[in-house]
Design a protein around this motif. Structure first.
Motif, short mmCIF file in Angstrom:
data_model
loop_
_atom_site.label_atom_id
_atom_site.label_comp_id
_atom_site.label_asym_id
_atom_site.label_seq_id
_atom_site.Cartn_x
_atom_site.Cartn_y
_atom_site.Cartn_z
N TYR A 1 -75.29 -8.06 -48.67
CA TYR A 1 -74.71 -8.62 -47.46
C TYR A 1 -73.77 -9.76 -47.84
CZ TYR A 1 -78.11 -6.08 -44.60
OH TYR A 1 -78.84 -5.09 -43.99
N ALA A 2 -72.63 -9.82 -47.16
CA ALA A 2 -71.66 -10.87 -47.44
C ALA A 2 -72.27 -12.26 -47.28
CB ALA A 2 -70.44 -10.72 -46.52
N ALA A 3 -73.16 -12.40 -46.29
CA ALA A 3 -73.79 -13.69 -46.05
C ALA A 3 -74.64 -14.12 -47.23
CB ALA A 3 -74.64 -13.63 -44.78
N ASP A 4 -75.31 -13.15 -47.89
CA ASP A 4 -76.15 -13.48 -49.05
C ASP A 4 -75.30 -13.93 -50.23
OD1 ASP A 4 -78.42 -12.85 -47.64
OD2 ASP A 4 -78.50 -10.77 -48.34
N VAL A 5 -74.16 -13.26 -50.40
CA VAL A 5 -73.25 -13.63 -51.48
C VAL A 5 -72.70 -15.03 -51.24
CG1 VAL A 5 -71.06 -13.08 -52.63
CG2 VAL A 5 -72.63 -11.23 -51.99
N LYS A 6 -72.28 -15.28 -50.01
CA LYS A 6 -71.73 -16.60 -49.66
C LYS A 6 -72.77 -17.70 -49.86
CE LYS A 6 -67.50 -15.64 -48.37
NZ LYS A 6 -66.35 -16.18 -49.14
#
Length: 241
Positions: free
Chosen positions: A205-210
């Motif tokens: 998930y993009a949120a996890d990467v961010k």
């Protein structure tokens, strides 16, 4: 005998007078230095506000002639972007209890979304008009990709202070240049394991990467705060200049 007593009295009197004189002179010097420092610090604030600004003109007009001339004389020694001026203004603002965390967070969250041309223009204007807390501003616009612009020594310190799984997660979807920057600063075995971790994770998930990137950026800023690494101002995002 009487003469000896008189001589002792005179000696004691001289010692007392000299000691008191030392205290008086030292006191006057400290107070005069304080006044001079007041003029200088006052001048720094005037320089920051702009000596021709309405606020500065009003303040200077309210001073007696001698003080006004002293401040104006001190003003000639400073420029708005001088370290001494910026430090004095930052000290005053910090002492006042003012904090700008929310404002810098707004800048951080929205600057890049506002468009490159707009961002470049407002950053230039802000640095010219309000050249204070530049470190906080740099942190607002320091993107994770900007890490690749740090030197190898800084990268190695970041690696030593970062969990490898977190690093693998943060590097997902980043540029090859950034990934290679980290890999070449690691032992070959660790670099291979990092690559395997990234492949094994699959899509994230993009949120996890961010979130992982934000954690590492926090480490970067902490290392800079401690004086362990240096973020060259000219390398902090192409938007700065």
């Amino acid at each position: 005998m009487k003469k000896t007593i008189i001589n002792e009295e005179l000696k004691a009197q001289n010692l007392v007078e000299n000691a008191m004189g030392d205290i008086t002179r030292a006191t006057r010097k400290v107070l005069l230095d304080y006044i001079l420092g007041y003029y200088i610090n006052f001048a720094k604030v005037i320089v920051f506000l702009g000596i021709d600004s309405p606020e500065s003109e009003e303040i200077l007009a309210s001073l007696d002639n001698k003080t006004r001339l002293s401040v104006k004389s001190a003003v000639q020694n400073f420029n708005k972007k001088d370290t001494a001026v910026v430090s004095e203004v930052e000290h005053i603002l910090n002492s006042s209890g003012m904090h700008f965390e929310n404002d810098y967070q707004i800048i951080k969250d929205n600057l890049l979304l506002a468009g490159h041309d707009f961002a470049k223009k407002v950053l230039k204007n802000f640095r010219t008009e309000t050249p204070i807390f530049q470190k906080e501003l740099n942190q607002c616009i320091f993107d994770f990709e900007d890490i690749r612009k740090l030197d190898d020594s800084a990268i190695q310190k970041i690696i030593r202070n970062t969990d490898q799984v977190l690093l693998a997660k943060a590097l997902k979807g980043t540029s090859k240049k950034l990934q290679e920057k980290f890999s070449r600063n690691m032992p070959s075995r660790e670099a291979s394991m990092l690559k395997e971790d990234m492949e094994w994770m699959g899509p994230l998930y993009a949120a996890d990467v961010k979130a992982a990137q934000a954690h590492i950026l926090k480490t970067v800023f902490q290392l800079e705060e401690n004086g362990d690494i240096v973020i060259p101002e000219g390398n902090v995002s192409d938007l700065i200049y």
